[in-house]
Write an enzyme that holds these catalytic residues in place. Structure first.
Site, short mmCIF file in Angstrom:
data_model
loop_
_atom_site.label_atom_id
_atom_site.label_comp_id
_atom_site.label_asym_id
_atom_site.label_seq_id
_atom_site.Cartn_x
_atom_site.Cartn_y
_atom_site.Cartn_z
N LYS A 66 40.48 57.60 28.23
CA LYS A 66 40.46 56.79 29.46
C LYS A 66 41.81 56.86 30.19
O LYS A 66 41.86 57.11 31.40
CB LYS A 66 40.12 55.34 29.08
CG LYS A 66 40.47 54.30 30.11
CD LYS A 66 39.29 53.86 30.92
CE LYS A 66 39.75 52.93 32.03
NZ LYS A 66 38.76 52.69 33.04
N LYS A 126 47.58 49.26 36.28
CA LYS A 126 47.42 48.84 34.88
C LYS A 126 47.21 50.06 33.98
O LYS A 126 47.87 50.22 32.95
CB LYS A 126 46.21 47.90 34.74
CG LYS A 126 45.94 47.53 33.28
CD LYS A 126 44.60 46.86 33.01
CE LYS A 126 44.38 46.81 31.50
NZ LYS A 126 43.20 46.06 31.08
P1 NAD Z 1 38.03 39.77 34.14
O1 NAD Z 1 39.38 39.15 34.14
O2 NAD Z 1 37.14 39.60 35.31
O3 NAD Z 1 37.22 39.28 32.83
C1 NAD Z 1 37.81 38.98 31.60
C2 NAD Z 1 37.13 37.74 31.02
O4 NAD Z 1 37.67 37.48 29.72
C3 NAD Z 1 37.35 36.49 31.86
O5 NAD Z 1 36.10 35.92 32.22
C4 NAD Z 1 38.16 35.57 30.93
O6 NAD Z 1 37.86 34.20 31.10
C5 NAD Z 1 37.72 36.07 29.56
N1 NAD Z 1 38.67 35.71 28.50
C6 NAD Z 1 40.02 35.81 28.50
N2 NAD Z 1 40.53 35.35 27.34
C7 NAD Z 1 39.47 34.94 26.59
C8 NAD Z 1 39.35 34.34 25.30
N3 NAD Z 1 40.42 34.09 24.54
N4 NAD Z 1 38.11 34.04 24.86
C9 NAD Z 1 37.01 34.28 25.61
N5 NAD Z 1 37.07 34.84 26.85
C10 NAD Z 1 38.29 35.16 27.33
O7 NAD Z 1 38.30 41.34 33.87
P2 NAD Z 1 37.29 42.56 34.17
O8 NAD Z 1 37.51 43.09 35.54
O9 NAD Z 1 35.92 42.17 33.73
O10 NAD Z 1 37.89 43.67 33.18
C11 NAD Z 1 37.72 43.61 31.77
C12 NAD Z 1 38.32 44.86 31.15
O11 NAD Z 1 37.64 46.01 31.67
C13 NAD Z 1 39.80 45.06 31.45
O12 NAD Z 1 40.44 45.55 30.29
C14 NAD Z 1 39.79 46.08 32.56
O13 NAD Z 1 40.98 46.86 32.59
C15 NAD Z 1 38.59 46.92 32.22
N6 NAD Z 1 37.96 47.62 33.34
C16 NAD Z 1 37.77 46.98 34.53
C17 NAD Z 1 37.17 47.64 35.59
C18 NAD Z 1 36.92 46.96 36.92
O14 NAD Z 1 36.61 47.64 37.89
N7 NAD Z 1 37.04 45.64 37.00
C19 NAD Z 1 36.77 48.99 35.44
C20 NAD Z 1 36.95 49.61 34.20
C21 NAD Z 1 37.55 48.91 33.16
#
Ligand code: NAD
Length: 298
Positions: A176, A251
């Site tokens: 990735k 990131k």
């Molecule tokens: P986000 O911040 O929208 O979601 C993360 C969730 O985790 C939140 O709802 C938060 O409340 C929850 N969380 C945090 N700590 C927690 C805990 N201790 N217990 C339970 N829940 C907890 O992030 P996202 O955009 O959904 O991204 C998630 C991952 O996917 C990241 O690592 C990001 O880099 C990766 N990613 C994101 C995208 C994108 O386009 N958004 C694309 C590819 C990969």
């Protein structure tokens, strides 16, 4: 439809944010029994509406699951939640899958911790954004042993269209961040070429027609062209709204730089790309699509 596998499989889904909510939704649609937990009440309410069962805690969800899936912001969350909540509460034989994008070292060390307890774990970061998560068309890059990969294939297929076994622990994260480092650098190179062409008096469409069929061809040019009105529809045609946010590119470049440092690899182009995206984000463009970096090169 209902199959023997899905009718009996309970998935604990931890982290139902932008990505996780769509992914959990697709598991429900594919007849998995989804036990959801998130710290956010709003995220839980949305998951409930989508047909997930709401758990009281990560520990409770993990204890009742055949498969645990996590989709969390960063490495520190993954390390904390596996070390302190998941590994101490799951039953023997539960398969662990972390889909967050995190550094290779943390992915490896958490998997090793799981293995010490006799549990199978995979790092399975995704490519494709929020739309692909909602549409079930993600690509999963998976690190871990072949047995675990085979076991995970069904559940990952319910959320994605391409599931690739990249190698051992950490190989999914390596795939990735190496891909995204290449994308960050080639996007900047594509943008600066268009800007130089313009200053030299060359029409953008003419340059596109030539370079997209010549040795300078890049994905950033032919599929995601940063110039408005040139190439297929892209965020450039929509004032750089939506798409892949500059903050997320930054990131991933940060994770690539960390990985390069850990293994002493030279990544001069990646380093420059990280610097440029850092400046771009600091100037208020963090939420704009990453191809908007063309505006910095004017
Ligand atoms: P986000 O911040 O929208 O979601 C993360 C969730 O985790 C939140 O709802 C938060 O409340 C929850 N969380 C945090 N700590 C927690 C805990 N201790 N217990 C339970 N829940 C907890 O992030 P996202 O955009 O959904 O991204 C998630 C991952 O996917 C990241 O690592 C990001 O880099 C990766 N990613 C994101 C995208 C994108 O386009 N958004 C694309 C590819 C990969």
């Amino acid at each position: 439809g209902l199959t023997e596998e899905t009718i009996m499989t309970t998935v604990a889904f931890i982290g139902l944010g932008n990505m996780g909510s769509g992914m959990a939704d697709n598991l429900v649609k594919n007849d998995y029994n989804v036990l959801a937990f998130d710290l956010s009440e709003a995220a839980l309410a949305k998951a409930k509406e989508a047909g997930c069962t709401i758990a009281q805690s990560t520990e409770q969800a993990a204890a009742e699951a055949d498969i645990v899936i996590t989709m969390l912001p960063a490495g520190k969350h993954v390390k904390d939640i596996y070390s302190n909540q998941i590994l101490s509460s799951v039953c023997e034989g539960t398969l662990l899958i972390d889909c967050s994008t995190i550094d290779v070292e943390t992915a490896k060390s958490v998997s090793e911790l799981a293995e010490k307890k006799g549990l199978k774990m995979l790092d399975a970061p995704v490519s494709g954004g929020v739309a692909a998560a909602a549409g079930g068309t993600l690509t999963f890059m998976v690190g871990g042993d072949a047995d675990a990969f085979d076991k995970a294939h069904g559940v990952l297929s319910a959320m994605g269209k391409k599931i690739v076994h990249a190698g051992g622990h950490g190989a999914g994260q390596a795939a990735k961040i190496c891909n995204n480092m290449l994308l960050g650098a080639t996007m900047i190179a594509t943008c600066e070429s268009f800007q130089l062409a313009k200053k030299l008096g060359l029409d953008a469409q003419v340059f596109f027609d030539i370079a997209s069929n010549a040795s300078g061809q890049t994905w950033s040019m032919t599929t995601y062209c940063p110039v408005k009105g040139v190439g297929p529809q892209s965020p450039a045609d929509n004032d750089f709204a939506g798409g892949f946010a500059s903050a997320l590119m930054l990131k991933d470049l940060g994770l690539a730089m960390q990985g390069a440092k850990d293994v002493n690899a030279q990544v001069p182009m990646g380093e420059l790309a990280a610097k440029w995206f850092e400046m771009h984000c600091e100037e208020g463009n963090a939420g704009m699509d990453f191809s908007s970096i063309i505006n910095r090169l004017a």
